[in-house]
Write a protein that holds these residues in place. Structure first.
Motif, PDB file in Angstrom:
ATOM      1  N   UNK A   6      13.560 -14.912  17.042  1.00 41.22           N
ATOM      2  CA  UNK A   6      12.646 -15.406  16.009  1.00 41.22           C
ATOM      3  C   UNK A   6      11.203 -15.343  16.521  1.00 41.22           C
ATOM      4  N   UNK A  20       5.961  -9.652   6.357  1.00 39.91           N
ATOM      5  CA  UNK A  20       6.668 -10.924   6.236  1.00 39.91           C
ATOM      6  C   UNK A  20       8.089 -10.700   5.710  1.00 39.91           C
ATOM      7  N   UNK A  21       8.186  -9.819   4.684  1.00 36.96           N
ATOM      8  CA  UNK A  21       9.505  -9.626   4.067  1.00 36.96           C
ATOM      9  C   UNK A  21      10.457  -8.929   5.033  1.00 36.96           C
ATOM     10  N   UNK A  22       9.896  -8.063   5.895  1.00 36.06           N
ATOM     11  CA  UNK A  22      10.757  -7.396   6.886  1.00 36.06           C
ATOM     12  C   UNK A  22      11.262  -8.390   7.923  1.00 36.06           C
ATOM     13  N   UNK A  24      11.641 -11.583   7.442  1.00 36.02           N
ATOM     14  CA  UNK A  24      12.645 -12.401   6.766  1.00 36.02           C
ATOM     15  C   UNK A  24      13.970 -11.656   6.671  1.00 36.02           C
ATOM     16  N   UNK A  25      13.870 -10.371   6.379  1.00 34.94           N
ATOM     17  CA  UNK A  25      15.069  -9.542   6.274  1.00 34.94           C
ATOM     18  C   UNK A  25      15.839  -9.557   7.586  1.00 34.94           C
ATOM     19  N   UNK A  27      15.640 -11.825   9.850  1.00 37.35           N
ATOM     20  CA  UNK A  27      16.189 -13.178  10.034  1.00 37.35           C
ATOM     21  C   UNK A  27      17.474 -13.329   9.232  1.00 37.35           C
ATOM     22  N   UNK A  28      17.462 -12.785   8.016  1.00 40.03           N
ATOM     23  CA  UNK A  28      18.634 -12.892   7.162  1.00 40.03           C
ATOM     24  C   UNK A  28      19.833 -12.162   7.756  1.00 40.03           C
ATOM     25  N   UNK A  29      19.554 -11.009   8.323  1.00 42.77           N
ATOM     26  CA  UNK A  29      20.662 -10.217   8.850  1.00 42.77           C
ATOM     27  C   UNK A  29      21.003 -10.571  10.287  1.00 42.77           C
TER      28      UNK A  29
ATOM     29  N   UNK B  91       2.804 -12.571   1.265  1.00 43.03           N
ATOM     30  CA  UNK B  91       2.769 -11.289   0.562  1.00 43.03           C
ATOM     31  C   UNK B  91       3.509 -10.252   1.386  1.00 43.03           C
ATOM     32  N   UNK B 108       6.325 -18.754   7.795  1.00 43.91           N
ATOM     33  CA  UNK B 108       7.690 -18.304   8.068  1.00 43.91           C
ATOM     34  C   UNK B 108       8.407 -19.274   9.003  1.00 43.91           C
ATOM     35  N   UNK B 136      10.285  -9.433  -1.194  1.00 48.04           N
ATOM     36  CA  UNK B 136      10.017 -10.771  -0.672  1.00 48.04           C
ATOM     37  C   UNK B 136      10.924 -11.804  -1.330  1.00 48.04           C
ATOM     38  N   UNK B 139      14.577 -11.394  -0.225  1.00 48.42           N
ATOM     39  CA  UNK B 139      14.844 -11.927   1.116  1.00 48.42           C
ATOM     40  C   UNK B 139      14.792 -13.446   1.126  1.00 48.42           C
ATOM     41  N   UNK B 143      17.785 -15.945   2.098  1.00 46.51           N
ATOM     42  CA  UNK B 143      17.536 -16.961   3.132  1.00 46.51           C
ATOM     43  C   UNK B 143      17.861 -18.348   2.578  1.00 46.51           C
TER      44      UNK B 143
END
Ligand SMILES: Nc1nc2c(ncn2[C@@H]2O[C@H](COP(=O)(O)OP(=O)(O)O)[C@@H](O)[C@H]2O)c(=O)[nH]1
Ligand SMILES: [Mg+2]
Lengths: 307, 200
Positions: A6, A20-22, A24-25, A27-29, B91, B108, B136, B139, B143
Motif C-alpha cells: 500500500x 488514483x483509480x489504478x 485503487x484497482x 488495492x482491489x486486486x 480524479x 486514498x 474510478x 474501483x 473497494x
C-alpha cells in the motif's frame, strides 16, 4: 510483476507514476493471502544489492521449513526448528534490514506469530545493580515475544568479565530461549572478529545459534548501486560527473579505511549531505527546472571534507 | 476516535456536506484541523457561514488537505464522538500538480483506514450526463463492497436533474447503500445520522 505494498502504491500516486483509480484497482486486486505477502517479503530481500549468500541461505531455510511442515502433516519425524542466528559483519552491511525482512518472512511461513523486530544493545539489557539486569532483559524479551530480538554488538555483554552484569543478561536470554521456544527468535549481531572471540569464550552459546550468516563489506560497485537506489527513492539522480565524483569519494574512503566502518551508512550520509548542498547551490543560482531539481552534480558530492 | 471519511470527485459537494452536516448536528462554530500533505496540523475555527463561504467552492480541487471536524451526537442520554474528515477530490489519471497528487494519496489512505466512508456523488451532474461514471467509480464500488461500511450520498438532490441521477447511481452501485441528500436543504441528513451512529 511483483505486487506493491500500500505504501508503495501511494508513493507512486504521489510521484505521478500511477493514477488514483489504478492504485485503487491494485488495492482491489491485492490478494492478502499469506503466499503473496511471502512473495513480497522475498522480493524485498532479493531487491537488496549484493548479499547473495544471505539470499541463498533464506531460500534454503524456506525450503526446510516448508518441507518440515509437510512431513509433520503426514506424521513423519521432524527436525526441530531452531532458527536463532549470528549475523557478523561491519556496520552498514544490511544486518538490521535483513533481520526485519526475515521477521516478516518467518511470520508468513508460520514460524513466528508476529515477526516484528526489537533491536537492542547492551545498555537496554544490562542494569546497575543485582537483579536489575534480569528485570531489564526480561522486559526486552517480553517486547520481542512473537518476533525477533536483535542484539547489536552482542559481545559487549561479555565485556566486563565474570563480575559484570552482562553475564546475567546472557543467562536470562538463554533461559528465555528455552522458555519461549516457539515465540522468540534471537539474533546476535556484530563485527566478525569480536563475535568469534565472544563465541569461543562462551562455547555453550554457539550450539544454540545454528545459523551463522556473514555480511561482507560492500564493494565499491555495490555501494554505487546502493547510492543510486537511495537517490532514486528520493527522486534525485546523479549527473555524469556526479557519478564519477561519487566513485572518487568511495575509493578515497576505502583507502582511508572509513568505508569498512560505515558501508551503506556512509553512503547514506554522503547522499544526504549532497542533497543539502544541492539545495544551497540551487538557491544561489536561482534555477529550478525539474531536471535541475533532480540532478546531483560532482560539486554537490565534492567539497573535500570527507564524510 | 472513530473516523468517517467524506470522499468523492471534486465538486461533488463533500465540503458543503461536511459543513452542513456538522451544523445539522448542532455545531455553531466548527473547529477544523487541517492535515496538510506536508504532515502539519493546522487548526482553524470558523462559524458555519464563514466555513461555507471560504471552503465551499464551485472551482474543483478547492480542498487540498484533509479537514477534520470533531463532532458529537447525542445518543440517548450519552454522547458519541467521532471525526468527520473532508478530503481532496479524486480524479482519474495522473494530476499535473504535485500538491493535488499528494492530497489524493492522502484521501486514498483514508479510504483504506477510516471506520466509515461516505462517498459523495453529484447526482445532478450524473443526471445531466449518464456516462459520468468511470473507472474510478468502478474501483471505488468494488473497494466499498469488499470493505463494507461504505455509504453513497447522492448529493445536490435540490436540483431538478438529480432525480434521474439518483436512479443511475442506485443502479450503478447496486450492491451498496445509497442515501439521497442535499447539502443545501439538509435532505437525507436524518438518515445519514442514523447510519453513522449505527456503524460508529
Ligand atoms: N445545489 C446544490 N449545490 C451544492 C450542493 N452541495 C454542494 N453544492 C455546490 O457544489 C459546488 C462544490 O461544492 P464543494 O463542497 O466545494 O465540493 P467538493 O469539491 O466536493 O468539496 C459548490 O458550488 C457548492 O455550492 C447541494 O446539495 N446542492
Ligand atoms: Mg472540498
Amino acid at each position: 510483476m511483483r505486487e506493491l505494498s500500500v505504501e508503495e502504491l501511494l508513493a507512486k500516486v504521489k510521484r505521478g507514476e500511477l493514477g488514483v483509480e489504478e492504485a485503487l484497482g491494485q488495492l482491489n486486486r491485492k490478494d492478502q493471502t499469506p503466499t503473496l505477502a511471502l512473495q513480497q517479503a522475498k522480493a524485498r530481500l532479493n531487491s537488496l544489492v549484493g548479499l547473495e549468500n544471505v539470499k541463498k541461505l533464506v531460500e534454503e531455510l524456506e525450503a526446510f521449513i516448508v518441507i518440515q511442515k509437510r512431513r509433520q502433516q503426514v506424521a513423519l519425524a521432524t527436525e526441530p526448528l531452531v532458527l536463532h542466528m549470528i549475523f557478523s559483519g561491519s556496520p552498514g552491511t544490511g544486518k538490521t534490514t535483513v533481520a526485519r525482512i526475515l521477521g516478516e518472512l518467518f511470520r508468513q511461513l508460520g514460524v513466528l506469530p508476529k515477526g516484528h523486530l526489537v533491536e537492542v544493545e547492551r545498555a537496554d539489557l544490562v542494569g546497575e545493580y543485582i537483579g536489575h539486569t534480569a528485570q531489564k532483559t526480561r522486559e526486552q524479551i517480553r517486547r520481542a515475544l512473537g518476533g525477533i530480538l536483535f542484539i547489536d554488538e552482542a559481545y559487549s555483554l561479555a565485556r566486563g568479565g565474570e563480575k559484570d552484569f552482562g553475564k546475567e543478561a546472557i543467562d536470562t536470554l538463554v533461559k528465555a530461549m528455552e522458555d519461549h521456544k516457539d515465540q522468540l527468535l534471537l539474533i546476535l549481531a556484530g563485527y566478525e572478529t569480536e563475535m568469534e572471540g565472544f563465541l569461543s569464550t562462551n562455547p555453550g552459546l554457539r550450539s544454540r545459534f545454528p545459523i551463522q550468516i556473514k555480511f561482507p563489506d560492500y564493494t565499491i560497485m555495490q555501494l554505487e548501486a546502493i547510492a543510486e537506489k537511495m537517490l532514486s527513492e528520493r527522486e534525485y539522480k546523479l549527473s555524469k560527473d556526479g557519478r564519477a565524483a561519487l566513485r572518487r569519494q568511495l575509493v578515497a574512503a576505502s583507502l582511508s579505511g572509513e568505508l569498512a566502518c560505515g558501508n551503506a551508512r556512509l553512503v547514506r550520509n554522503l547522499i544526504e549531505r549532497a542533497i543539502r548542498k544541492q539545495a544551497v547551490r540551487l538557491m544561489q543560482t536561482g534555477s529550478s527546472s525539474r531536471e535541475e531539481l533532480m540532478l546531483i552534480t560532482a560539486g554537490d558530492l565534492g567539497g573535500g571534507e570527507g564524510f | 476516535m472513530r473516523r468517517t471519511a467524506v470522499i468523492g470527485r471534486p465538486n461533488a459537494g463533500k465540503t458543503a456536506f461536511t459543513i452542513s452536516f456538522a451544523t445539522y448536528l448542532g455545531f455553531q462554530s466548527l473547529r477544523f484541523v487541517k492535515q496538510t500533505v506536508e504532515g502539519e496540523a493546522v487548526e482553524l475555527e470558523l462559524s458555519q457561514e464563514a466555513a461555507a463561504a471560504s471552503l465551499v467552492s464551485p472551482t474543483p480541487h478547492k480542498t487540498t488537505s484533509i479537514q477534520a471536524l470533531e463532532l458529537e451526537c447525542a445518543v440517548g442520554k450519552g454522547k458519541r464522538q467521532f471525526e468527520l474528515l473532508d478530503t481532496c477530490g479524486l480524479v482519474e489519471g495522473i494530476h499535473p500538480e504535485r500538491n493535488i497528487r499528494l492530497a489524493m494519496a492522502q484521501s486514498l489512505q483514508l479510504i483504506k483506514d477510516a471506520d466509515l466512508v461516505l462517498h459523495v456523488i453529484d447526482a445532478a451532474a450524473v443526471g445531466r450526463n449518464q456516462d459520468s461514471f468511470g473507472v474510478l467509480e468502478e474501483e471505488l464500488a468494488s473497494w466499498g463492497e469488499a470493505r463494507g461500511n461504505y455509504l453513497l450520498l447522492a448529493n445536490k438532490m435540490d436540483l431538478p436533474a438529480a432525480r434521474a441521477g439518483l436512479a443511475a447511481i442506485q443502479s450503478f452501485f447496486s450492491a451498496l447503500p445509497v442515501i439521497a441528500t442535499s447539502a443545501r436543504t439538509g435532505q437525507g441528513f436524518k438518515e445519514v445520522k442514523k447510519y453513522v451512529l449505527r456503524i460508529l
